[in-house]
Design a protein around this motif. Structure first.
Motif, PDB file in Angstrom:
ATOM      1  N   ALA A 265       5.424   5.131   1.217  1.00  0.00           N
ATOM      2  CA  ALA A 265       4.264   4.233   1.351  1.00  0.00           C
ATOM      3  C   ALA A 265       4.938   2.851   1.966  1.00  0.00           C
ATOM      4  O   ALA A 265       4.352   2.113   2.946  1.00  0.00           O
ATOM      5  CB  ALA A 265       3.773   3.807   0.060  1.00  0.00           C
ATOM      6  N   THR A 266       6.147   2.566   1.322  1.00  0.00           N
ATOM      7  CA  THR A 266       6.692   1.149   1.915  1.00  0.00           C
ATOM      8  C   THR A 266       7.105   1.456   3.464  1.00  0.00           C
ATOM      9  O   THR A 266       6.987   0.506   4.136  1.00  0.00           O
ATOM     10  CB  THR A 266       8.021   0.911   1.203  1.00  0.00           C
ATOM     11  N   ASN A 267       7.954   2.451   3.872  1.00  0.00           N
ATOM     12  CA  ASN A 267       8.227   2.874   5.024  1.00  0.00           C
ATOM     13  C   ASN A 267       7.309   2.750   6.062  1.00  0.00           C
ATOM     14  O   ASN A 267       7.414   2.159   7.049  1.00  0.00           O
ATOM     15  CB  ASN A 267       9.113   4.122   5.191  1.00  0.00           C
ATOM     16  N   ASN A 268       6.070   3.387   5.767  1.00  0.00           N
ATOM     17  CA  ASN A 268       5.119   3.684   6.635  1.00  0.00           C
ATOM     18  C   ASN A 268       3.785   2.504   6.611  1.00  0.00           C
ATOM     19  O   ASN A 268       3.196   2.414   7.653  1.00  0.00           O
ATOM     20  CB  ASN A 268       4.396   5.127   6.596  1.00  0.00           C
ATOM     21  N   TRP A 269       3.975   1.866   5.617  1.00  0.00           N
ATOM     22  CA  TRP A 269       2.508   1.283   5.378  1.00  0.00           C
ATOM     23  C   TRP A 269       2.824  -0.386   5.021  1.00  0.00           C
ATOM     24  O   TRP A 269       1.667  -1.182   5.193  1.00  0.00           O
ATOM     25  CB  TRP A 269       1.544   2.009   4.494  1.00  0.00           C
ATOM     26  N   ALA A 270       3.947  -0.820   4.405  1.00  0.00           N
ATOM     27  CA  ALA A 270       4.304  -2.118   4.188  1.00  0.00           C
ATOM     28  C   ALA A 270       3.977  -2.923   5.153  1.00  0.00           C
ATOM     29  O   ALA A 270       3.424  -4.188   5.077  1.00  0.00           O
ATOM     30  CB  ALA A 270       5.406  -2.447   3.474  1.00  0.00           C
ATOM     31  N   ALA A 271       4.752  -2.623   6.449  1.00  0.00           N
ATOM     32  CA  ALA A 271       4.711  -3.862   7.466  1.00  0.00           C
ATOM     33  C   ALA A 271       3.301  -3.755   8.292  1.00  0.00           C
ATOM     34  O   ALA A 271       3.019  -5.040   8.245  1.00  0.00           O
ATOM     35  CB  ALA A 271       5.683  -3.107   8.491  1.00  0.00           C
ATOM     36  N   LEU A 272       2.600  -2.863   8.169  1.00  0.00           N
ATOM     37  CA  LEU A 272       1.431  -2.546   8.596  1.00  0.00           C
ATOM     38  C   LEU A 272       0.531  -3.253   7.829  1.00  0.00           C
ATOM     39  O   LEU A 272      -0.510  -4.129   8.311  1.00  0.00           O
ATOM     40  CB  LEU A 272       1.022  -0.959   8.605  1.00  0.00           C
ATOM     41  N   TYR A 273       0.530  -3.033   6.477  1.00  0.00           N
ATOM     42  CA  TYR A 273      -0.079  -4.195   5.466  1.00  0.00           C
ATOM     43  C   TYR A 273      -0.109  -5.732   6.044  1.00  0.00           C
ATOM     44  O   TYR A 273      -1.100  -6.428   5.743  1.00  0.00           O
ATOM     45  CB  TYR A 273       0.265  -3.630   4.166  1.00  0.00           C
ATOM     46  N   LEU A 274       1.327  -5.925   5.783  1.00  0.00           N
ATOM     47  CA  LEU A 274       1.578  -7.518   6.190  1.00  0.00           C
ATOM     48  C   LEU A 274       1.050  -7.909   7.514  1.00  0.00           C
ATOM     49  O   LEU A 274       0.725  -9.218   7.630  1.00  0.00           O
ATOM     50  CB  LEU A 274       3.180  -7.416   6.175  1.00  0.00           C
ATOM     51  N   VAL A 275       0.991  -7.041   8.597  1.00  0.00           N
ATOM     52  CA  VAL A 275       0.347  -7.596   9.752  1.00  0.00           C
ATOM     53  C   VAL A 275      -1.025  -7.598   9.668  1.00  0.00           C
ATOM     54  O   VAL A 275      -1.797  -8.674  10.170  1.00  0.00           O
ATOM     55  CB  VAL A 275       0.997  -6.298  11.126  1.00  0.00           C
ATOM     56  N   ASP A 276      -1.756  -6.526   9.269  1.00  0.00           N
ATOM     57  CA  ASP A 276      -2.963  -6.341   9.038  1.00  0.00           C
ATOM     58  C   ASP A 276      -3.863  -7.449   8.292  1.00  0.00           C
ATOM     59  O   ASP A 276      -4.903  -8.129   8.538  1.00  0.00           O
ATOM     60  CB  ASP A 276      -3.536  -5.118   8.847  1.00  0.00           C
TER      61      ASP A 276
ATOM     62  N   VAL B  59      10.471  -5.505  -4.097  1.00  0.00           N
ATOM     63  CA  VAL B  59      11.684  -5.554  -4.785  1.00  0.00           C
ATOM     64  C   VAL B  59      11.688  -4.633  -6.170  1.00  0.00           C
ATOM     65  O   VAL B  59      12.596  -3.766  -6.316  1.00  0.00           O
ATOM     66  CB  VAL B  59      12.164  -6.922  -5.175  1.00  0.00           C
ATOM     67  N   LEU B  60      10.604  -4.772  -6.909  1.00  0.00           N
ATOM     68  CA  LEU B  60      10.158  -4.273  -7.854  1.00  0.00           C
ATOM     69  C   LEU B  60      10.242  -2.582  -7.651  1.00  0.00           C
ATOM     70  O   LEU B  60      10.801  -1.733  -8.202  1.00  0.00           O
ATOM     71  CB  LEU B  60       9.072  -4.488  -8.679  1.00  0.00           C
ATOM     72  N   ILE B  61       9.385  -2.269  -6.795  1.00  0.00           N
ATOM     73  CA  ILE B  61       9.485  -0.799  -6.143  1.00  0.00           C
ATOM     74  C   ILE B  61      10.685  -0.143  -6.047  1.00  0.00           C
ATOM     75  O   ILE B  61      11.170   0.943  -6.058  1.00  0.00           O
ATOM     76  CB  ILE B  61       8.297  -0.676  -4.818  1.00  0.00           C
TER      77      ILE B  61
ATOM     78  N   GLY C 194      -2.673   2.032  -4.391  1.00  0.00           N
ATOM     79  CA  GLY C 194      -3.058   2.823  -5.642  1.00  0.00           C
ATOM     80  C   GLY C 194      -2.671   3.858  -5.867  1.00  0.00           C
ATOM     81  O   GLY C 194      -2.023   4.447  -6.876  1.00  0.00           O
ATOM     82  N   ILE C 195      -2.029   4.510  -4.808  1.00  0.00           N
ATOM     83  CA  ILE C 195      -1.578   5.975  -4.846  1.00  0.00           C
ATOM     84  C   ILE C 195      -0.019   5.943  -5.346  1.00  0.00           C
ATOM     85  O   ILE C 195       0.386   6.472  -6.272  1.00  0.00           O
ATOM     86  CB  ILE C 195      -1.352   6.484  -3.593  1.00  0.00           C
ATOM     87  N   VAL C 196       0.649   4.508  -5.040  1.00  0.00           N
ATOM     88  CA  VAL C 196       1.960   4.109  -5.327  1.00  0.00           C
ATOM     89  C   VAL C 196       1.779   4.109  -6.811  1.00  0.00           C
ATOM     90  O   VAL C 196       3.128   4.321  -7.575  1.00  0.00           O
ATOM     91  CB  VAL C 196       2.589   3.249  -4.663  1.00  0.00           C
ATOM     92  N   VAL C 197       0.813   3.497  -7.439  1.00  0.00           N
ATOM     93  CA  VAL C 197       0.936   3.067  -8.892  1.00  0.00           C
ATOM     94  C   VAL C 197       0.615   4.291  -9.485  1.00  0.00           C
ATOM     95  O   VAL C 197       1.447   4.660 -10.627  1.00  0.00           O
ATOM     96  CB  VAL C 197      -0.554   2.311  -9.174  1.00  0.00           C
ATOM     97  N   ILE C 198       0.010   5.205  -9.073  1.00  0.00           N
ATOM     98  CA  ILE C 198      -0.253   6.748  -9.786  1.00  0.00           C
ATOM     99  C   ILE C 198       1.172   7.504  -9.916  1.00  0.00           C
ATOM    100  O   ILE C 198       1.449   7.906 -10.680  1.00  0.00           O
ATOM    101  CB  ILE C 198      -1.211   7.377  -9.234  1.00  0.00           C
ATOM    102  N   ALA C 199       1.879   7.383  -8.593  1.00  0.00           N
ATOM    103  CA  ALA C 199       3.118   7.955  -8.463  1.00  0.00           C
ATOM    104  C   ALA C 199       4.178   7.507  -9.441  1.00  0.00           C
ATOM    105  O   ALA C 199       4.815   8.228 -10.117  1.00  0.00           O
ATOM    106  CB  ALA C 199       3.702   7.864  -7.016  1.00  0.00           C
ATOM    107  N   GLY C 200       4.136   5.921  -9.786  1.00  0.00           N
ATOM    108  CA  GLY C 200       5.014   5.375 -10.477  1.00  0.00           C
ATOM    109  C   GLY C 200       4.726   5.824 -11.828  1.00  0.00           C
ATOM    110  O   GLY C 200       5.739   6.180 -12.944  1.00  0.00           O
TER     111      GLY C 200
ATOM    112  N   GLY D 113       5.334  -2.925  -9.593  1.00  0.00           N
ATOM    113  CA  GLY D 113       5.617  -3.526  -8.450  1.00  0.00           C
ATOM    114  C   GLY D 113       4.415  -3.041  -7.416  1.00  0.00           C
ATOM    115  O   GLY D 113       3.881  -3.995  -6.552  1.00  0.00           O
ATOM    116  N   ALA D 114       3.920  -1.970  -7.643  1.00  0.00           N
ATOM    117  CA  ALA D 114       2.589  -1.540  -6.630  1.00  0.00           C
ATOM    118  C   ALA D 114       1.539  -2.620  -7.157  1.00  0.00           C
ATOM    119  O   ALA D 114       0.693  -3.002  -6.026  1.00  0.00           O
ATOM    120  CB  ALA D 114       2.404  -0.264  -6.834  1.00  0.00           C
ATOM    121  N   LEU D 115       1.341  -2.644  -8.342  1.00  0.00           N
ATOM    122  CA  LEU D 115       0.250  -3.605  -8.734  1.00  0.00           C
ATOM    123  C   LEU D 115       0.444  -5.013  -8.242  1.00  0.00           C
ATOM    124  O   LEU D 115      -0.702  -5.567  -7.944  1.00  0.00           O
ATOM    125  CB  LEU D 115       0.230  -3.519 -10.324  1.00  0.00           C
TER     126      LEU D 115
END
Length: 392
Positions: A232-243, A311-313, A372-378, A293-295
């Motif tokens: 999730a971080t690799n593929n979506w974190a940067a996109l989240y910050l851009v969008d 960082v928490l993730i 939210g998927i990351v919250v469930i996975a954690g 961290g996801a929350l």
């Protein structure tokens, strides 16, 4: 190959650590994924499918890595697969269409599955030879390599270095390092033979036939939920910050680096903590940190706090995958590399499904909601690791 007389647990550990580091360098295009998405004009749905091609490639190989490792040895499989994956990285960076990019990523995944199984098999063997827990530290060197790779990717994006040049330079570097890994990682035949005899004794006490695979299932599931935060971080974190926050490609790409630096710290701390409290207990606490961290990532109204959540993730996910691989490598009744390959297969299943799932949620809601998927996975990792911790 290196002479057997100069082989030692310390030298073998350096060799396999370098292998993990080299494998981490494969992530160098991750900070430039938003740039690639925009260049190819991809929707969130289609972007999720394209970036999942690498996981799909790793998924289709099934048990092949274990067979190659048993026949040719972990070191040789790691060398050949790393060289092949580096060449695919160069092809992906020069792709002229999303299809060509996806095909190169798919083939990278096929080869990466072999690298992953081989380096973890070698790591477990070195850990047994050294007589101390080192698996989280080995995965920490992967995180260091990935950190270097994402820093290079963010810098290249900021300097507007052409993707083909960026990928070609990194591919050449990976090939050179792979050759060094092969020379340094030797384990003498007598040590391998002693380990084989020890495992055969354990195998004699193991259940027969398909029942031998049952202990792998919880470890496979732990690997799946452990890799979701990384994907999730690799593929979506940067996109989240851009969008959502309007950041540029370079500072947004640093989100992955922030997570990876935290992961390095978490993995360096995990081995001594695991020796004291048990790997499963440490992984359980890590799952809780991932959910927290996801929350934070979901709830924050400002970009800087996204980095705090990452960082928490990073710290939280650090011990989860190494715990699954380490335990799988010790399972009785399975041929060399089989347990690790099965966990790796399940892990790749998680990688393949996670990004399309997050893409579907993002397309119909937002990338924020998809986390939210990351919250469930954690939470799943927390409960699963706690359930399977040793009872002593």
């Amino acid at each position: 190959m290196l002479g057997q007389s100069s082989a030692s647990p310390g030298r073998a550990r350096v060799g396999v650590s370098l292998n993990f580091f080299t494998n981490g360098l494969m992530l160098t295009l991750v900070p430039r994924l938003p740039e690639i998405k925009q260049a190819f004009e991809l929707s969130d749905d289609f972007y999720g499918i394209v970036v999942a091609a690498m996981g799909a490639g790793a998924l289709v190989v099934g048990p092949l890595p274990a067979r190659f490792i048993a026949r040719h040895g972990a070191l040789k499989v790691a060398l050949v697969s790393t060289i092949g994956a580096a060449l695919m990285l160069a092809l992906a960076s020069g792709a002229a269409s999303p299809l060509a990019f996806a095909v190169a990523f798919f083939l990278m995944g096929v080869l990466d599955a072999h690298i992953d199984a081989a380096q973890n098999t070698q790591g477990v063997a070195v850990q047994i030879w050294a007589g101390r827990t080192i698996m989280s530290s080995l995965h920490a060197t992967w995180s260091v390599g990935a950190t270097v790779a994402t820093l290079a990717g963010s810098l290249a994006a900021g300097l507007r270095v052409p993707l083909a040049v960026h990928g070609g330079v990194m591919a050449a570097t990976i090939i050179v390092l792979a050759l060094a890994c092969y020379r340094m990682g030797v384990i003498p035949p007598d040590v391998r033979l002693a380990q084989l005899h020890s495992k055969q004794k354990a195998d004699q006490q193991a259940p027969a036939n398909w029942r031998r695979l049952l202990p792998v299932l919880p470890l496979a599931l732990l690997g799946v939920v452990g890799v979701v935060p990384e994907d999730a971080t690799n593929n979506w974190a940067a996109l989240y910050l851009v969008d959502h926050f309007g950041l540029g490609y370079s500072p947004a790409g640093m989100a992955v680096t922030v997570m990876l630096v935290a992961q390095v710290i978490g993995r360096l701390l995990s081995d001594p903590l695991a020796d004291r409290y048990g790997q499963e207990t440490v992984a359980s606490v890590g799952g809780g940190l991932v959910a927290a961290g996801a929350l934070v990532v979901i709830a924050t109204p400002v970009a800087p706090l996204v980095y705090v959540g990452l960082v928490l993730i990073g710290v939280g996910c650090a011990p989860i995958v190494p715990t699954a691989f380490s335990a799988a490598g010790r399972l009785p009744g399975l041929a060399s590399g089989t347990g690790i390959s099965l966990v790796g297969f399940a892990l790749r299943l998680g990688l393949t499904l996670n990004s399309p799932l997050m893409g579907a949620v993002a397309e119909r809601s937002s990338v924020r909601a998809a986390f939210g998927i990351v919250v469930i996975a954690g939470l799943a990792a927390c409960l699963l690791a706690w359930r399977y911790r040793p009872r002593h």
